[in-house]
Design a protein around this motif. Sequence first.
Motif, PDB file in Angstrom:
ATOM      1  N   GLY A 186       0.784  -1.220   0.000  1.00  0.00           N
ATOM      2  CA  GLY A 186       0.000   0.000   0.000  1.00  0.00           C
ATOM      3  C   GLY A 186       0.820   1.275   0.000  1.00  0.00           C
ATOM      4  O   GLY A 186       0.258   2.374   0.095  1.00  0.00           O
ATOM      5  N   TYR A 187       2.145   1.186  -0.128  1.00  0.00           N
ATOM      6  CA  TYR A 187       3.005   2.376  -0.154  1.00  0.00           C
ATOM      7  C   TYR A 187       3.011   3.013  -1.543  1.00  0.00           C
ATOM      8  O   TYR A 187       2.894   2.321  -2.560  1.00  0.00           O
ATOM      9  N   ASN A 188       3.165   4.341  -1.563  1.00  0.00           N
ATOM     10  CA  ASN A 188       3.312   5.054  -2.837  1.00  0.00           C
ATOM     11  C   ASN A 188       4.709   4.827  -3.400  1.00  0.00           C
ATOM     12  O   ASN A 188       5.695   4.897  -2.672  1.00  0.00           O
ATOM     13  N   ARG A 189       4.768   4.575  -4.703  1.00  0.00           N
ATOM     14  CA  ARG A 189       6.060   4.365  -5.349  1.00  0.00           C
ATOM     15  C   ARG A 189       6.160   5.266  -6.578  1.00  0.00           C
ATOM     16  O   ARG A 189       5.330   5.195  -7.473  1.00  0.00           O
ATOM     17  N   PHE A 190       7.169   6.112  -6.578  1.00  0.00           N
ATOM     18  CA  PHE A 190       7.496   6.969  -7.726  1.00  0.00           C
ATOM     19  C   PHE A 190       6.326   7.865  -8.160  1.00  0.00           C
ATOM     20  O   PHE A 190       6.190   8.187  -9.339  1.00  0.00           O
ATOM     21  N   THR A 191       5.496   8.275  -7.221  1.00  0.00           N
ATOM     22  CA  THR A 191       4.373   9.153  -7.565  1.00  0.00           C
ATOM     23  C   THR A 191       4.729  10.628  -7.423  1.00  0.00           C
ATOM     24  O   THR A 191       4.031  11.479  -7.977  1.00  0.00           O
ATOM     25  N   PHE A 192       5.777  10.939  -6.650  1.00  0.00           N
ATOM     26  CA  PHE A 192       6.232  12.320  -6.444  1.00  0.00           C
ATOM     27  C   PHE A 192       5.085  13.224  -5.979  1.00  0.00           C
ATOM     28  O   PHE A 192       4.950  14.371  -6.410  1.00  0.00           O
ATOM     29  N   ASN A 193       4.227  12.643  -5.127  1.00  0.00           N
ATOM     30  CA  ASN A 193       3.091  13.365  -4.534  1.00  0.00           C
ATOM     31  C   ASN A 193       2.086  13.870  -5.567  1.00  0.00           C
ATOM     32  O   ASN A 193       1.341  14.816  -5.309  1.00  0.00           O
ATOM     33  N   ILE A 194       2.047  13.233  -6.730  1.00  0.00           N
ATOM     34  CA  ILE A 194       1.048  13.573  -7.749  1.00  0.00           C
ATOM     35  C   ILE A 194      -0.139  12.623  -7.559  1.00  0.00           C
ATOM     36  O   ILE A 194      -0.041  11.423  -7.823  1.00  0.00           O
ATOM     37  N   THR A 195      -1.237  13.159  -7.078  1.00  0.00           N
ATOM     38  CA  THR A 195      -2.381  12.301  -6.733  1.00  0.00           C
ATOM     39  C   THR A 195      -2.970  11.593  -7.948  1.00  0.00           C
ATOM     40  O   THR A 195      -3.541  10.514  -7.828  1.00  0.00           O
ATOM     41  N   GLY A 196      -2.829  12.178  -9.126  1.00  0.00           N
ATOM     42  CA  GLY A 196      -3.421  11.588 -10.316  1.00  0.00           C
ATOM     43  C   GLY A 196      -2.809  10.272 -10.747  1.00  0.00           C
ATOM     44  O   GLY A 196      -3.397   9.560 -11.567  1.00  0.00           O
ATOM     45  N   ILE A 197      -1.614   9.941 -10.221  1.00  0.00           N
ATOM     46  CA  ILE A 197      -0.974   8.678 -10.615  1.00  0.00           C
ATOM     47  C   ILE A 197      -0.794   7.731  -9.440  1.00  0.00           C
ATOM     48  O   ILE A 197      -0.042   6.761  -9.534  1.00  0.00           O
ATOM     49  N   THR A 198      -1.476   8.005  -8.329  1.00  0.00           N
ATOM     50  CA  THR A 198      -1.365   7.086  -7.186  1.00  0.00           C
ATOM     51  C   THR A 198      -1.936   5.712  -7.516  1.00  0.00           C
ATOM     52  O   THR A 198      -1.521   4.709  -6.941  1.00  0.00           O
ATOM     53  N   GLY A 199      -2.890   5.670  -8.435  1.00  0.00           N
ATOM     54  CA  GLY A 199      -3.435   4.380  -8.862  1.00  0.00           C
ATOM     55  C   GLY A 199      -2.649   3.751  -9.993  1.00  0.00           C
ATOM     56  O   GLY A 199      -3.059   2.715 -10.533  1.00  0.00           O
ATOM     57  N   GLY A 200      -1.514   4.357 -10.348  1.00  0.00           N
ATOM     58  CA  GLY A 200      -0.697   3.847 -11.445  1.00  0.00           C
ATOM     59  C   GLY A 200      -0.889   4.668 -12.706  1.00  0.00           C
ATOM     60  O   GLY A 200      -1.780   5.507 -12.799  1.00  0.00           O
ATOM     61  N   ILE A 201      -0.018   4.439 -13.672  1.00  0.00           N
ATOM     62  CA  ILE A 201      -0.111   5.106 -14.963  1.00  0.00           C
ATOM     63  C   ILE A 201      -1.222   4.441 -15.767  1.00  0.00           C
ATOM     64  O   ILE A 201      -1.176   3.239 -16.032  1.00  0.00           O
ATOM     65  N   GLU A 202      -2.226   5.204 -16.146  1.00  0.00           N
ATOM     66  CA  GLU A 202      -3.333   4.657 -16.930  1.00  0.00           C
ATOM     67  C   GLU A 202      -2.823   4.174 -18.291  1.00  0.00           C
ATOM     68  O   GLU A 202      -2.066   4.878 -18.966  1.00  0.00           O
ATOM     69  N   LEU A 203      -3.280   2.978 -18.686  1.00  0.00           N
ATOM     70  CA  LEU A 203      -2.769   2.354 -19.903  1.00  0.00           C
ATOM     71  C   LEU A 203      -3.192   3.111 -21.160  1.00  0.00           C
ATOM     72  O   LEU A 203      -2.386   3.309 -22.080  1.00  0.00           O
ATOM     73  N   ILE A 204      -4.452   3.545 -21.226  1.00  0.00           N
ATOM     74  CA  ILE A 204      -4.945   4.163 -22.459  1.00  0.00           C
ATOM     75  C   ILE A 204      -4.230   5.475 -22.773  1.00  0.00           C
ATOM     76  O   ILE A 204      -3.784   5.685 -23.911  1.00  0.00           O
ATOM     77  N   PRO A 205      -4.084   6.426 -21.825  1.00  0.00           N
ATOM     78  CA  PRO A 205      -3.315   7.633 -22.144  1.00  0.00           C
ATOM     79  C   PRO A 205      -1.874   7.322 -22.563  1.00  0.00           C
ATOM     80  O   PRO A 205      -1.336   7.953 -23.474  1.00  0.00           O
ATOM     81  N   LEU A 206      -1.265   6.340 -21.891  1.00  0.00           N
ATOM     82  CA  LEU A 206       0.097   5.948 -22.248  1.00  0.00           C
ATOM     83  C   LEU A 206       0.139   5.399 -23.670  1.00  0.00           C
ATOM     84  O   LEU A 206       1.016   5.750 -24.472  1.00  0.00           O
ATOM     85  N   LEU A 207      -0.815   4.554 -23.989  1.00  0.00           N
ATOM     86  CA  LEU A 207      -0.875   3.923 -25.304  1.00  0.00           C
ATOM     87  C   LEU A 207      -1.105   4.957 -26.397  1.00  0.00           C
ATOM     88  O   LEU A 207      -0.427   4.959 -27.438  1.00  0.00           O
ATOM     89  N   VAL A 208      -2.070   5.849 -26.170  1.00  0.00           N
ATOM     90  CA  VAL A 208      -2.379   6.880 -27.163  1.00  0.00           C
ATOM     91  C   VAL A 208      -1.177   7.791 -27.384  1.00  0.00           C
ATOM     92  O   VAL A 208      -0.873   8.184 -28.516  1.00  0.00           O
ATOM     93  N   GLY A 209      -0.451   8.110 -26.302  1.00  0.00           N
ATOM     94  CA  GLY A 209       0.731   8.946 -26.435  1.00  0.00           C
ATOM     95  C   GLY A 209       1.856   8.258 -27.169  1.00  0.00           C
ATOM     96  O   GLY A 209       2.454   8.828 -28.093  1.00  0.00           O
ATOM     97  N   LEU A 210       2.159   7.013 -26.798  1.00  0.00           N
ATOM     98  CA  LEU A 210       3.278   6.284 -27.387  1.00  0.00           C
ATOM     99  C   LEU A 210       3.084   6.038 -28.875  1.00  0.00           C
ATOM    100  O   LEU A 210       4.044   6.066 -29.655  1.00  0.00           O
ATOM    101  N   PHE A 211       1.845   5.752 -29.270  1.00  0.00           N
ATOM    102  CA  PHE A 211       1.600   5.409 -30.664  1.00  0.00           C
ATOM    103  C   PHE A 211       1.005   6.576 -31.449  1.00  0.00           C
ATOM    104  O   PHE A 211       1.597   7.057 -32.410  1.00  0.00           O
ATOM    105  N   GLY A 212      -0.178   7.045 -31.052  1.00  0.00           N
ATOM    106  CA  GLY A 212      -0.872   8.054 -31.843  1.00  0.00           C
ATOM    107  C   GLY A 212      -0.203   9.410 -31.849  1.00  0.00           C
ATOM    108  O   GLY A 212       0.162   9.939 -32.907  1.00  0.00           O
ATOM    109  N   ALA A 213      -0.049  10.020 -30.664  1.00  0.00           N
ATOM    110  CA  ALA A 213       0.520  11.363 -30.598  1.00  0.00           C
ATOM    111  C   ALA A 213       1.977  11.378 -31.062  1.00  0.00           C
ATOM    112  O   ALA A 213       2.422  12.323 -31.713  1.00  0.00           O
ATOM    113  N   ALA A 214       2.731  10.326 -30.719  1.00  0.00           N
ATOM    114  CA  ALA A 214       4.123  10.247 -31.161  1.00  0.00           C
ATOM    115  C   ALA A 214       4.206  10.177 -32.682  1.00  0.00           C
ATOM    116  O   ALA A 214       5.065  10.808 -33.308  1.00  0.00           O
ATOM    117  N   GLU A 215       3.300   9.407 -33.285  1.00  0.00           N
ATOM    118  CA  GLU A 215       3.291   9.328 -34.749  1.00  0.00           C
ATOM    119  C   GLU A 215       2.894  10.667 -35.359  1.00  0.00           C
ATOM    120  O   GLU A 215       3.423  11.068 -36.397  1.00  0.00           O
TER     121      GLU A 215
END
Length: 511
Positions: A186-215
């Motif tokens: 239950g400890y926070n890891r690598f969140t740097f006190n950003i509440t929006g990523i306490t549940g982890g990096i959301e897959l869909i925004p990551l995916l859209v960024g890596l493929f769509g926006a990067a392209e």
Amino acid sequence: MSELLSGIQTALDPSIFIFIFLGVLLGVVVGAIPGISATVGIAVFLPFTFALDPLAGISLLLGIYNGACYSGAIPAILLRTPGTPASAATVLDGYPMARQGKAGQALTLSLVASVIGGLVSTFLVVFFSPYIAAFALSLGPAEYFALAVMALAIIASLGDGALAKGIISGTLGALIGTVGLDAISGYNRFTFNITGITGGIELIPLLVGLFGAAEALTQIEKMRRGGTFGKIGKFGLQKNMMRGSIGTLAGSTGIGFFIGLLPGIGGDVGGYVAYNETKRFSKKNSVPFGQGEPRGVLAAESANNAAQVGGLVPTLTLGIPGNAAAAVLVGALLIHGIQPGPGLFSGNTQLVYAIYSAMAIGFVLMLIVGAAGTRLWAQLLRVPPRILWPVVLVLSGIGAYAVRTNITDVLVMLVAAVLGYVMVKMRYPVAPLLIGVIVGPLAEENFRLAVMQHTGSITWLFEPFPLVLLALSLGMIVFATVRSVKKKPVIQVAEVEEKPLVDTARSDHSS
């Protein structure tokens, strides 16, 4: 047998058939929009099923579930932006085909493979779900850890000979997957006190960024140098495209279905595993995998659709969702007074067979809807690049924000876009990073659980099932090492030679 026939007859009732068709249509639209996954689509339309008959409501949601999985390939092929996570592997060969003027054929291949994978896996569910559910229930943390390690080992093969770059990319993905609350402590890891990523990096925004926006960033840069799109090309399938396709479709469907049975893994991993194994066992040909090989599209699409259906086995028989979208379906079943689990098969078998029949009918309708709309989707290539790619950037931001209506996800998308752009420029494969993000946390969590169950011992690694899978993983790494020594790295997807845009007003769109 009588219950099966009764279930089929119930699903063919006009009042149910209409909702199956409507669900497929909505699913195709949902999946074709980058960032709006099947999970989001089901969640959005779930409230509209409250007043419906249980079978009608479930049929509508299942149509969205399966339709979105197919149509995620549309932006994956045309824009290098997977509409859903399950379509990520389709980018590897589907997008190069579009750049070479074969967009119409790639779209046709994805449709055929999706329907075949879905139908075959539906039949497998009908006849084997009781036995498969019992096997899946017998797997524990040790087995899931070994499966996750095997998926991570595939990273070595996805590097196209650049073994070191593939491993670096996969390791980076696994590190990204550790961001957020520790699932056990239950400890926070690598969140740097950003509440929006306490549940982890959301897959869909990551995916859209890596493929769509990067392209989009890559193509905007190329526009300054006079880069252009390839032509749409002919629709339909050429004979040489289907050469060896039966084995590819059969093997990939089987792989996808098996992986779909395992809760938490899903169609995205299933598509990559099937793609990798197809590449591994295919004979050398004139078109390398990753540069527009049709069998790459067939493998990815048949596997991810089979995995989607396979994910319903633990959902319906055990009450354990096979993936995120199936988790929403569990909620829909409960709302309609249907308790998923072993009791469902003994107490309401006719309903179960009606649900399976509705799924099969949905895939047939998907073939019709997909074939009717393929030409419409392909017209995206007619849009001038100076308009298209800025629009893709805007849609990427909207898609990332729509997941949780959280501005942090937009920032994640932007960072991922820059990361994906840099990786393409430096010829680092992006696919291993995505595999690492998905499977890394699964491997870590199950390893720790297995150690806890065995009071700190690691002797469970030498039990038959984990030992066999870990040995296979080691074999994959050795194979990839030998291969990387024997050949030079191939050009990445973004570097595929492009053909100039020709006059698309000519009748080159006929099949």
